[in-house]
Design a protein around this motif. Sequence first.
Motif, PDB file in Angstrom:
ATOM      1  N   MET A   1       8.051  89.285  40.719  1.00 41.90           N
ATOM      2  CA  MET A   1       8.922  90.249  41.402  1.00 41.90           C
ATOM      3  C   MET A   1       8.399  91.668  41.204  1.00 41.90           C
ATOM      4  SD  MET A   1      12.736  88.892  40.456  1.00 41.90           S
ATOM      5  CE  MET A   1      13.223  87.186  40.770  1.00 41.90           C
ATOM      6  N   ALA A   2       7.998  91.988  39.978  1.00 36.67           N
ATOM      7  CA  ALA A   2       7.464  93.327  39.694  1.00 36.67           C
ATOM      8  C   ALA A   2       6.224  93.602  40.536  1.00 36.67           C
ATOM      9  CB  ALA A   2       7.137  93.446  38.201  1.00 36.67           C
ATOM     10  N   GLU A   3       5.356  92.615  40.655  1.00 31.81           N
ATOM     11  CA  GLU A   3       4.151  92.780  41.467  1.00 31.81           C
ATOM     12  C   GLU A   3       4.505  92.968  42.941  1.00 31.81           C
ATOM     13  OE1 GLU A   3       1.665  89.438  40.748  1.00 31.81           O
ATOM     14  OE2 GLU A   3       1.260  89.973  38.653  1.00 31.81           O
ATOM     15  N   ALA A   4       5.507  92.229  43.411  1.00 33.90           N
ATOM     16  CA  ALA A   4       5.907  92.344  44.815  1.00 33.90           C
ATOM     17  C   ALA A   4       6.480  93.724  45.112  1.00 33.90           C
ATOM     18  CB  ALA A   4       6.915  91.251  45.156  1.00 33.90           C
ATOM     19  N   ILE A   5       7.284  94.245  44.199  1.00 30.40           N
ATOM     20  CA  ILE A   5       7.853  95.580  44.397  1.00 30.40           C
ATOM     21  C   ILE A   5       6.756  96.631  44.402  1.00 30.40           C
ATOM     22  CG2 ILE A   5       9.273  97.359  43.275  1.00 30.40           C
ATOM     23  CD1 ILE A   5      11.193  95.116  42.451  1.00 30.40           C
ATOM     24  N   ASP A   6       5.809  96.499  43.475  1.00 28.85           N
ATOM     25  CA  ASP A   6       4.699  97.452  43.422  1.00 28.85           C
ATOM     26  C   ASP A   6       3.887  97.409  44.719  1.00 28.85           C
ATOM     27  OD1 ASP A   6       3.183  99.419  42.231  1.00 28.85           O
ATOM     28  OD2 ASP A   6       1.882  98.019  41.167  1.00 28.85           O
ATOM     29  N   ALA A   7       3.672  96.206  45.250  1.00 30.55           N
ATOM     30  CA  ALA A   7       2.883  96.052  46.478  1.00 30.55           C
ATOM     31  C   ALA A   7       3.637  96.519  47.716  1.00 30.55           C
ATOM     32  CB  ALA A   7       2.471  94.589  46.640  1.00 30.55           C
ATOM     33  N   ARG A   8       4.955  96.526  47.653  1.00 36.95           N
ATOM     34  CA  ARG A   8       5.770  96.848  48.834  1.00 36.95           C
ATOM     35  C   ARG A   8       6.439  98.219  48.717  1.00 36.95           C
ATOM     36  NH1 ARG A   8       7.282  92.728  52.321  1.00 36.95           N
ATOM     37  NH2 ARG A   8       6.444  90.666  51.835  1.00 36.95           N
ATOM     38  N   ARG A   9       5.861  99.110  47.959  1.00 37.03           N
ATOM     39  CA  ARG A   9       6.463 100.432  47.765  1.00 37.03           C
ATOM     40  C   ARG A   9       6.769 101.131  49.092  1.00 37.03           C
ATOM     41  NH1 ARG A   9       5.993 103.264  42.817  1.00 37.03           N
ATOM     42  NH2 ARG A   9       5.093 102.021  41.137  1.00 37.03           N
ATOM     43  N   GLU A  10       5.801 101.133  49.988  1.00 35.10           N
ATOM     44  CA  GLU A  10       5.992 101.845  51.261  1.00 35.10           C
ATOM     45  C   GLU A  10       7.144 101.246  52.063  1.00 35.10           C
ATOM     46  OE1 GLU A  10       2.451 102.250  53.532  1.00 35.10           O
ATOM     47  OE2 GLU A  10       1.306 103.205  51.909  1.00 35.10           O
ATOM     48  N   ALA A  11       7.240  99.924  52.056  1.00 32.12           N
ATOM     49  CA  ALA A  11       8.331  99.272  52.788  1.00 32.12           C
ATOM     50  C   ALA A  11       9.679  99.615  52.156  1.00 32.12           C
ATOM     51  CB  ALA A  11       8.114  97.756  52.799  1.00 32.12           C
ATOM     52  N   LEU A  12       9.726  99.682  50.825  1.00 28.42           N
ATOM     53  CA  LEU A  12      10.975 100.034  50.141  1.00 28.42           C
ATOM     54  C   LEU A  12      11.381 101.462  50.470  1.00 28.42           C
ATOM     55  CD1 LEU A  12      10.424  98.481  46.577  1.00 28.42           C
ATOM     56  CD2 LEU A  12      11.826  97.581  48.431  1.00 28.42           C
ATOM     57  N   VAL A  13      10.412 102.377  50.431  1.00 30.05           N
ATOM     58  CA  VAL A  13      10.707 103.777  50.726  1.00 30.05           C
ATOM     59  C   VAL A  13      11.173 103.936  52.169  1.00 30.05           C
ATOM     60  CG1 VAL A  13       9.683 106.074  50.978  1.00 30.05           C
ATOM     61  CG2 VAL A  13       9.188 104.690  48.942  1.00 30.05           C
TER      62      VAL A  13
ATOM     63  N   SER B   1      27.421  98.788  52.048  1.00 29.80           N
ATOM     64  CA  SER B   1      26.854  98.857  53.394  1.00 29.80           C
ATOM     65  C   SER B   1      25.886 100.023  53.532  1.00 29.80           C
ATOM     66  CB  SER B   1      27.979  98.992  54.426  1.00 29.80           C
ATOM     67  OG  SER B   1      28.748 100.165  54.181  1.00 29.80           O
ATOM     68  N   GLU B   2      26.090 101.091  52.740  1.00 25.00           N
ATOM     69  CA  GLU B   2      25.227 102.255  52.835  1.00 25.00           C
ATOM     70  C   GLU B   2      23.797 101.966  52.356  1.00 25.00           C
ATOM     71  OE1 GLU B   2      26.970 102.083  48.819  1.00 25.00           O
ATOM     72  OE2 GLU B   2      27.813 101.963  50.840  1.00 25.00           O
ATOM     73  N   ALA B   3      23.601 100.870  51.591  1.00 27.94           N
ATOM     74  CA  ALA B   3      22.280 100.550  51.045  1.00 27.94           C
ATOM     75  C   ALA B   3      21.724  99.248  51.610  1.00 27.94           C
ATOM     76  CB  ALA B   3      22.361 100.465  49.524  1.00 27.94           C
ATOM     77  N   ILE B   4      22.230  98.796  52.739  1.00 24.39           N
ATOM     78  CA  ILE B   4      21.899  97.466  53.244  1.00 24.39           C
ATOM     79  C   ILE B   4      20.397  97.294  53.491  1.00 24.39           C
ATOM     80  CG2 ILE B   4      22.417  98.166  55.622  1.00 24.39           C
ATOM     81  CD1 ILE B   4      22.952  94.655  54.039  1.00 24.39           C
ATOM     82  N   HIS B   5      19.732  98.296  54.048  1.00 28.09           N
ATOM     83  CA  HIS B   5      18.302  98.151  54.339  1.00 28.09           C
ATOM     84  C   HIS B   5      17.481  98.124  53.051  1.00 28.09           C
ATOM     85  CE1 HIS B   5      20.021  99.855  58.092  1.00 28.09           C
ATOM     86  NE2 HIS B   5      19.192  99.002  58.657  1.00 28.09           N
ATOM     87  N   SER B   6      17.834  98.981  52.106  1.00 28.69           N
ATOM     88  CA  SER B   6      17.132  99.008  50.817  1.00 28.69           C
ATOM     89  C   SER B   6      17.321  97.693  50.072  1.00 28.69           C
ATOM     90  CB  SER B   6      17.654 100.165  49.959  1.00 28.69           C
ATOM     91  OG  SER B   6      17.544 101.403  50.627  1.00 28.69           O
ATOM     92  N   ASN B   7      18.546  97.195  50.057  1.00 23.94           N
ATOM     93  CA  ASN B   7      18.824  95.954  49.335  1.00 23.94           C
ATOM     94  C   ASN B   7      18.090  94.764  49.937  1.00 23.94           C
ATOM     95  OD1 ASN B   7      20.491  97.195  47.481  1.00 23.94           O
ATOM     96  ND2 ASN B   7      22.355  96.846  48.664  1.00 23.94           N
ATOM     97  N   GLN B   8      18.022  94.704  51.252  1.00 23.37           N
ATOM     98  CA  GLN B   8      17.327  93.587  51.879  1.00 23.37           C
ATOM     99  C   GLN B   8      15.819  93.661  51.628  1.00 23.37           C
ATOM    100  OE1 GLN B   8      18.706  90.884  53.167  1.00 23.37           O
ATOM    101  NE2 GLN B   8      20.703  91.774  52.626  1.00 23.37           N
ATOM    102  N   ALA B   9      15.279  94.881  51.557  1.00 25.57           N
ATOM    103  CA  ALA B   9      13.851  95.030  51.248  1.00 25.57           C
ATOM    104  C   ALA B   9      13.561  94.560  49.821  1.00 25.57           C
ATOM    105  CB  ALA B   9      13.432  96.488  51.427  1.00 25.57           C
ATOM    106  N   ILE B  10      14.459  94.882  48.884  1.00 27.55           N
ATOM    107  CA  ILE B  10      14.291  94.421  47.505  1.00 27.55           C
ATOM    108  C   ILE B  10      14.491  92.911  47.430  1.00 27.55           C
ATOM    109  CG2 ILE B  10      15.252  94.569  45.170  1.00 27.55           C
ATOM    110  CD1 ILE B  10      15.950  97.516  45.840  1.00 27.55           C
ATOM    111  N   ALA B  11      15.429  92.384  48.224  1.00 27.46           N
ATOM    112  CA  ALA B  11      15.675  90.939  48.234  1.00 27.46           C
ATOM    113  C   ALA B  11      14.424  90.169  48.634  1.00 27.46           C
ATOM    114  CB  ALA B  11      16.825  90.616  49.186  1.00 27.46           C
ATOM    115  N   THR B  12      13.640  90.730  49.530  1.00 24.75           N
ATOM    116  CA  THR B  12      12.383  90.084  49.933  1.00 24.75           C
ATOM    117  C   THR B  12      11.438  89.946  48.739  1.00 24.75           C
ATOM    118  OG1 THR B  12      12.580  90.943  52.188  1.00 24.75           O
ATOM    119  CG2 THR B  12      10.382  90.269  51.455  1.00 24.75           C
TER     120      THR B  12
END
Length: 418
Positions: free
Chosen positions: A36-48, A151-162
């Motif tokens: 999970m940590a590696e995935a978050i690091d790799a997907r920084r731009e998508a999370l932002v 609901s205000e964080a729905i896009h961020s949460n779904q990106a982290i869920a991935t």
Amino acid sequence: MDVAQYMTQLGEQARAASRLMARADTDSKNKALLAMAEAIDARREALVEANRTDMENGRDKGLDDALLDRLELTPARIDGMIEGLRQVAALPDPIGAIRDMSYRPSGIQVGKMRVPLGVIGIIYESRPNVTCEAASLCLKSGNAAILRGGSEAIHSNQAIATCIAEGLKAAGLPHEAVQVVETTDREAVGRLIAMPEYVDVIVPRGGKGLIERISNDARVPVIKHLDGICHVYIDAEADRTKALNIAINAKTHRYGTCNTMETLLVDAAVAGELLPELAEHYEQLGVELRGCERTLALLPRLNAATDADWDTEYLAPILSIRIVDGMDEAIAHINRHSSQHTDAIITENYTKARAFLREVDSSSVMVNASTRFADGFEYGLGAEIGISTDKIHARGPVGLEGLTSEKYIVLGDGQVRS
């Protein structure tokens, strides 16, 4: 599929996954966390990018500064999520630990084994990094989780869920072990807190209104704190430099957190020396000060504090100040007005420090340290699921052990009771 059917499906899947997680070995759980940590690091731009959408929508909807601060995923907070996952992976696995084994006169051995709670429902507002923290702690403690962010964080949460799903897949663990609710319909919360057949405990993180509603309506146990009315008491025997630094940090490090100081208590013996300098610092930082009568006599330009101020969690650059005659009066004020979250004393007197630790009835009590340290990460828990001001089961920052319980185990060799 309507919301009720959707939540029932999540519950059924979580219950099935919880049985698999209860027997998952430590290596598999740690592998998932590190992936999970590696995935978050790799997907920084998508999370932002996902977070930017939520921030823009939040501003359009008129969210206040405190909520926007909690909502934002800064590079430092993404780093914090990654480090938190790695820290949790490095922590000892509590599941299966056995303690207090002893022989009874009958010849049996009796002890306790630590086990998961089962399925944990977490309801939270704004802070998308909670998605990562909650997932990591629930996973390492052998539980399944249903996460319902605001609901205000729905896009961020779904990106982290991935990223979470990638980690579970990499470790061969069921992807239903961590499910992030995809609907923003408020009915989802009502269903989640009323499914005792699928959910074993609810952890709400958010404003007082949300937590009160959940506490009142839930049909499953709730681990909660309603608000964070935190105090710092500067004793007559405080070190001046420590007092200034801690009082400023406890209030101004971040305004929108539950461990931020909301009331400053100062012993009358040092108020004349310290308060004018503190007031100057606070005013330079844009903090509105509200004082008791004795404080106003010393600093007449301040606003007068009302009775309601002593019971208010501002989550804003506002601070109430009261001058007291000694530690006993400070403790009496704290025990009357504190929300039993975090309270601190600044003193060089060991005897007073020990008395304060013993007599202040809060989940975290500190000596010569900022209340901002009341945090699972700072306490070495890796992350926290929340902070509990309850007195049963879990109290203070809730980490791995707070998401487990113990059962008695008995080892015999054919004994029967006579």
